[in-house]
Design a protein around this motif. Structure first.
Motif, PDB file in Angstrom:
ATOM      1  N   ALA A 106      -7.595 -23.123 -32.138  1.00 41.90           N
ATOM      2  CA  ALA A 106      -6.276 -23.085 -31.498  1.00 41.90           C
ATOM      3  C   ALA A 106      -5.715 -21.661 -31.562  1.00 41.90           C
ATOM      4  N   GLN A 107      -4.755 -21.383 -30.684  1.00 44.24           N
ATOM      5  CA  GLN A 107      -4.075 -20.072 -30.629  1.00 44.24           C
ATOM      6  C   GLN A 107      -5.032 -18.931 -30.288  1.00 44.24           C
ATOM      7  N   THR A 108      -5.848 -19.161 -29.278  1.00 41.14           N
ATOM      8  CA  THR A 108      -6.776 -18.124 -28.827  1.00 41.14           C
ATOM      9  C   THR A 108      -6.053 -17.130 -27.919  1.00 41.14           C
TER      10      THR A 108
ATOM     11  N   ILE B 102     -10.524 -35.616 -19.987  1.00 36.37           N
ATOM     12  CA  ILE B 102     -10.803 -37.041 -19.732  1.00 36.37           C
ATOM     13  C   ILE B 102     -12.297 -37.338 -19.901  1.00 36.37           C
ATOM     14  N   ASP B 103     -13.119 -36.296 -19.942  1.00 37.73           N
ATOM     15  CA  ASP B 103     -14.561 -36.526 -20.157  1.00 37.73           C
ATOM     16  C   ASP B 103     -14.860 -37.016 -21.566  1.00 37.73           C
ATOM     17  N   VAL B 104     -13.978 -36.706 -22.523  1.00 37.75           N
ATOM     18  CA  VAL B 104     -14.240 -37.119 -23.906  1.00 37.75           C
ATOM     19  C   VAL B 104     -13.157 -38.039 -24.489  1.00 37.75           C
TER      20      VAL B 104
ATOM     21  N   GLY C 102      -6.484 -26.616 -23.338  1.00 37.91           N
ATOM     22  CA  GLY C 102      -7.455 -26.320 -22.272  1.00 37.91           C
ATOM     23  C   GLY C 102      -6.874 -25.489 -21.140  1.00 37.91           C
ATOM     24  N   LYS C 103      -5.775 -24.789 -21.379  1.00 33.19           N
ATOM     25  CA  LYS C 103      -5.120 -23.985 -20.334  1.00 33.19           C
ATOM     26  C   LYS C 103      -6.027 -22.859 -19.830  1.00 33.19           C
ATOM     27  N   SER C 104      -6.672 -22.170 -20.759  1.00 35.78           N
ATOM     28  CA  SER C 104      -7.501 -21.031 -20.348  1.00 35.78           C
ATOM     29  C   SER C 104      -8.763 -21.522 -19.632  1.00 35.78           C
ATOM     30  N   THR C 105      -9.319 -22.613 -20.117  1.00 37.07           N
ATOM     31  CA  THR C 105     -10.479 -23.213 -19.440  1.00 37.07           C
ATOM     32  C   THR C 105     -10.095 -23.580 -18.009  1.00 37.07           C
ATOM     33  N   LEU C 106      -8.898 -24.121 -17.847  1.00 32.93           N
ATOM     34  CA  LEU C 106      -8.428 -24.531 -16.516  1.00 32.93           C
ATOM     35  C   LEU C 106      -8.206 -23.313 -15.618  1.00 32.93           C
TER      36      LEU C 106
HETATM   37  N1  LIG Z   1     -14.467 -31.834 -23.564  1.00 36.29           N
HETATM   38  C1  LIG Z   1     -13.598 -30.969 -23.011  1.00 36.29           C
HETATM   39  N2  LIG Z   1     -13.263 -29.860 -23.688  1.00 36.29           N
HETATM   40  C2  LIG Z   1     -12.380 -29.011 -23.088  1.00 36.29           C
HETATM   41  C3  LIG Z   1     -11.816 -29.268 -21.818  1.00 36.29           C
HETATM   42  N3  LIG Z   1     -10.980 -28.253 -21.512  1.00 36.29           N
HETATM   43  C4  LIG Z   1     -11.036 -27.397 -22.561  1.00 36.29           C
HETATM   44  N4  LIG Z   1     -11.884 -27.847 -23.509  1.00 36.29           N
HETATM   45  C5  LIG Z   1     -12.214 -27.208 -24.807  1.00 36.29           C
HETATM   46  O1  LIG Z   1     -11.027 -27.121 -25.585  1.00 36.29           O
HETATM   47  C6  LIG Z   1     -11.053 -25.931 -26.387  1.00 36.29           C
HETATM   48  C7  LIG Z   1      -9.786 -25.115 -26.121  1.00 36.29           C
HETATM   49  O2  LIG Z   1      -9.822 -24.640 -24.790  1.00 36.29           O
HETATM   50  P1  LIG Z   1      -8.906 -23.425 -24.322  1.00 36.29           P
HETATM   51  O3  LIG Z   1      -9.070 -23.323 -22.853  1.00 36.29           O
HETATM   52  O4  LIG Z   1      -9.196 -22.213 -25.150  1.00 36.29           O
HETATM   53  O5  LIG Z   1      -7.466 -23.984 -24.692  1.00 36.29           O
HETATM   54  P2  LIG Z   1      -6.041 -23.262 -24.540  1.00 36.29           P
HETATM   55  O6  LIG Z   1      -5.068 -24.299 -24.131  1.00 36.29           O
HETATM   56  O7  LIG Z   1      -6.159 -22.074 -23.676  1.00 36.29           O
HETATM   57  O8  LIG Z   1      -5.771 -22.844 -26.050  1.00 36.29           O
HETATM   58  P3  LIG Z   1      -4.794 -21.671 -26.612  1.00 36.29           P
HETATM   59  O9  LIG Z   1      -5.167 -20.398 -25.963  1.00 36.29           O
HETATM   60  O10 LIG Z   1      -5.089 -21.700 -28.071  1.00 36.29           O
HETATM   61  O11 LIG Z   1      -3.382 -22.110 -26.326  1.00 36.29           O
HETATM   62  C8  LIG Z   1     -12.337 -25.193 -26.015  1.00 36.29           C
HETATM   63  O12 LIG Z   1     -13.320 -25.526 -26.972  1.00 36.29           O
HETATM   64  C9  LIG Z   1     -12.689 -25.779 -24.647  1.00 36.29           C
HETATM   65  O13 LIG Z   1     -14.068 -25.740 -24.363  1.00 36.29           O
HETATM   66  C10 LIG Z   1     -12.218 -30.471 -21.137  1.00 36.29           C
HETATM   67  O14 LIG Z   1     -11.804 -30.783 -20.016  1.00 36.29           O
HETATM   68  N5  LIG Z   1     -13.096 -31.272 -21.784  1.00 36.29           N
END
Ligand SMILES: Nc1nc2c(ncn2[C@@H]2O[C@H](COP(=O)(O)OP(=O)(O)OP(=O)(O)O)[C@@H](O)[C@H]2O)c(=O)[nH]1
Ligand SMILES: [Mg+2]
Length: 315
Positions: free
Chosen positions: A49-51, A136-138, A29-33
């Protein structure tokens, strides 16, 4: 003594600024954050994974703090040159960042705790180390707590429990990260949120659309490069090449009578138009660049760095 009220001018507290690097396993969830912290979608996200393949910078500026967030590719055991470049991009930032945030997926608590890569980050780090127990929501409550205890004990991290997706815990986390930064003038103009050129984000949006529309190895075999970006034309003219590893993949990307590539182009163009705020003509070409993921020379041509490029030992 004068009866005039005295104007008391308190010296304004100094500003703080610096770099905070997000590291973690793929899909944590790094990119989401990053997007949540900056309030804009800068970094592409997918359920696969590995986006993220290259580090993405996002800048948050508050009244007294400017935090430059670096979203890095997920840490994994590299099996080819692209993965080596990805891991290198993540780890090279850890040593010189002002603070490091390890993002942990609480729905995969066991894998997180068994990851040697994360333990390595904990050991390599000298400055402030934070951990965000995400999703933590899921996630199950007991997994969240087990992971939080592990991150405190094994990584020596200050732990926050968050949902990057829903926003829970993010303000407190941002304040804590800001408090770990050194006194400094702002590093970027206050209104700036990104540091990479528009064409980088265009290529990323095209790649994100490939992740959405194709299955199996196609997203991982498709490298996007922008060949031409003519801003002076209306609509803006962009020509991009999708480099795939094999000719069979070229056939899949193009699809029957070009149907697949047309749909990819349509959705990607809409995303790019939202980004640039103007009509765009997006032309996509598909080329075979045999086995590019395994070839250092190909990767360097597209701006990736490999660990040996600095004369360091290969990871
Ligand atoms: N339920 C839930 N899903 C999340 C949360 N944060 C991220 N996700 C989901 O997790 C998946 C991966 O999220 P990314 O943000 O792409 O993860 P990343 O760490 O950047 O992944 P890489 O780029 O592959 O290293 C996506 O489907 C997001 O929607 C969260 O807090 N809650
Ligand atoms: Mg990512």
């Amino acid at each position: 003594m004068s009866s005039e009220p005295k104007a008391i001018v308190a010296p304004s507290p100094p500003t703080v600024a610096g770099y905070v690097v997000f590291v973690g396993r793929p899909n944590a969830g790094k990119s989401t954050l990053l997007n949540a912290m900056v309030g804009e979608k800068l970094s592409i996200v997918s359920p696969l994974a590995q986006t993220t393949w290259r580090t993405v910078t996002g800048i948050y500026t508050g009244p007294r703090a400017q935090i430059v967030f670096l979203d890095t590719p997920g840490l994994l055991d590299a099996r080819d040159q692209l993965q080596r470049a990805m891991v290198h991009a993540a780890l090279e930032r850890v040593a010189d960042a002002d603070a490091v945030l390890v993002v942990l997926d609480a729905t995969r608590a066991r894998e997180e705790m068994e990851s040697g890569r994360l333990a390595e980050v904990g050991r390599a780090r000298r400055g402030p180390l934070f951990a965000a127990v995400n999703k933590i929501d899921v996630a199950e409550e007991r997994d969240v707590e087990a992971l939080a205890r592990w991150a405190e004990a094994e990584l020596g991290a200050h732990v926050h429990r968050i949902s990057a997706l829903l926003g829970a815990g993010l303000l407190k986390l941002r304040d804590a990260l800001g408090a770990a930064l050194p006194e400094s003038p702002f590093l970027f103009p206050a209104e700036q949120i990104a540091s990479q050129p528009l064409r980088f984000f265009v290529a990323e949006l095209i790649r994100e659309t490939v992740f959405e529309q194709f299955r199996q190895e196609i997203p991982y075999s498709t490298l996007c490069s922008i060949e031409e970006y003519a801003e002076d034309r209306s609509p803006i003219y962009i020509r991009a090449t999708l480099h795939v590893e094999r000719s069979s993949q070229k056939g899949i990307l193009i699809g029957e009578r070009g149907r697949a590539i047309r749909e990819l182009g349509r959705v990607a163009r809409e995303k790019v138009e939202r980004l640039v705020g103007e009509p765009v003509f997006l032309e996509l070409w598909v080329k075979v660049l045999a086995g590019w993921r395994r070839k250092g020379s190909c990767l360097r041509r597209f701006g990736f760095q490999l660990p040996d490029d600095h004369g360091r030992a290969a990871r």
